[in-house]
Design a protein around this motif. Structure first.
Motif, short mmCIF file in Angstrom:
data_model
loop_
_atom_site.label_atom_id
_atom_site.label_comp_id
_atom_site.label_asym_id
_atom_site.label_seq_id
_atom_site.Cartn_x
_atom_site.Cartn_y
_atom_site.Cartn_z
N SER A 29 17.70 -5.84 6.55
CA SER A 29 16.63 -5.34 7.42
C SER A 29 15.31 -5.38 6.67
O SER A 29 15.26 -5.44 5.44
CB SER A 29 16.93 -3.90 7.87
OG SER A 29 16.77 -3.01 6.78
N TYR A 30 14.23 -5.30 7.44
CA TYR A 30 12.89 -5.28 6.85
C TYR A 30 12.74 -4.09 5.90
O TYR A 30 12.23 -4.23 4.79
CB TYR A 30 11.85 -5.21 7.98
CG TYR A 30 10.44 -4.96 7.48
CD1 TYR A 30 9.67 -6.01 6.99
CD2 TYR A 30 9.89 -3.67 7.48
CE1 TYR A 30 8.39 -5.80 6.53
CE2 TYR A 30 8.60 -3.45 7.03
CZ TYR A 30 7.86 -4.51 6.55
OH TYR A 30 6.59 -4.29 6.08
N GLU A 31 13.21 -2.91 6.32
CA GLU A 31 13.08 -1.70 5.50
C GLU A 31 13.86 -1.83 4.20
O GLU A 31 13.37 -1.48 3.13
CB GLU A 31 13.57 -0.47 6.29
CG GLU A 31 12.70 -0.08 7.47
CD GLU A 31 12.91 -0.97 8.71
OE1 GLU A 31 13.94 -1.69 8.80
OE2 GLU A 31 12.01 -0.99 9.56
N GLN A 32 15.10 -2.35 4.29
CA GLN A 32 15.90 -2.55 3.07
C GLN A 32 15.19 -3.51 2.12
O GLN A 32 15.14 -3.28 0.92
CB GLN A 32 17.27 -3.15 3.42
CG GLN A 32 18.26 -2.21 4.03
CD GLN A 32 19.53 -2.98 4.41
OE1 GLN A 32 19.46 -4.09 4.94
NE2 GLN A 32 20.68 -2.36 4.15
N GLU A 80 3.59 -8.59 5.79
CA GLU A 80 4.75 -8.20 6.59
C GLU A 80 5.52 -9.42 7.06
O GLU A 80 6.76 -9.39 7.10
CB GLU A 80 4.30 -7.35 7.79
CG GLU A 80 3.94 -5.94 7.41
CD GLU A 80 3.74 -5.05 8.63
OE1 GLU A 80 4.45 -5.26 9.65
OE2 GLU A 80 2.89 -4.16 8.54
N ARG A 127 11.97 -4.20 1.90
CA ARG A 127 10.76 -3.58 1.34
C ARG A 127 11.11 -2.67 0.17
O ARG A 127 10.50 -2.74 -0.89
CB ARG A 127 10.02 -2.80 2.43
CG ARG A 127 8.80 -2.10 1.94
CD ARG A 127 7.58 -2.85 2.39
NE ARG A 127 6.40 -2.14 1.96
CZ ARG A 127 5.43 -2.71 1.27
NH1 ARG A 127 5.49 -3.98 1.00
NH2 ARG A 127 4.39 -2.03 0.90
#
Length: 195
Positions: free
Chosen positions: A57-60, A44, A62
């Motif tokens: 962003s982190y989600e994008q 992470e 990933r």
């Protein structure tokens, strides 16, 4: 890459859009980044760092990473380049004479020395060393055994059968047996008819 070389590489890329050189460079860059991404997939902290450097962003990041790992050189998108190639690659260079490449990764994201790829001529494939031969070479002290005999024993083939280590050991023993070698005659012995 040096400025003069950049112009030369850019000219080749523009003259031959997605030609051999551009595909070669892109494939090597992709291979290196995919390897790093696979190693860091479950980290992470690494994903947060890449997301920050890419301005996402982190989600994008990933989701894009999972898509990126399934991509190939023909389906590489600008988004993949912005998300992974730009932040992870500090620099790359290609030698237009030998087509050798050096890829330097961003040390904040990827550890290790620069990756080097070379395209060199190789000789004919070397024969596989028989397992029994390899074992016998460990048994016989190297000072006792001549290097030429080692090379010769490695090249022996036995119609698909695999000799044991003891076969090679005995074969090397027979080569050292004094009965197989004549003593050199001195010039005096030769004149007297000595044997």
């Amino acid at each position: 890459m040096r400025t003069d070389k950049q112009a030369e590489v850019r000219e080749i890329f523009e003259r031959q859009p997605f030609g051999e050189l551009e595909r070669l460079v892109t494939q090597k860059l992709l291979d290196v980044i995919k390897k790093v991404a696979k190693e860091e997939l479950n980290s992470e902290n690494w994903l947060h760092l890449v997301a920050r450097l890419a301005g996402r962003s982190y989600e994008q990041t990933r989701v894009t990473l999972l898509e990126f790992l399934d991509t190939d050189v023909f389906s590489l998108s600008p988004e993949n380049c912005v998300s992974f190639l730009d932040p992870l690659i500090e620099s790359w260079d290609v030698d237009l004479t030998t087509f050798g490449m050096e890829i330097v990764l961003n040390r904040r994201i990827a550890s290790g020395d620069p990756r080097r790829f070379e395209f060199v001529e190789t000789g004919p494939p070397q024969p596989e060393v028989e397992p029994g031969s390899q074992n016998s070479l460990r048994i016989v002290p190297s000072a006792d055994c001549h290097e030429g005999r080692n090379r010769a024993s490695k090249k022996l083939r036995f119609n698909g059968k695999r000799p044991t280590a003891i076969y090679y050991y005995r074969e090397l023993q027979s080569l050292r047996d004094p009965l197989h070698f004549r003593a050199e005659r001195s010039t005096g012995d030769a004149k007297l008819g000595g044997k």
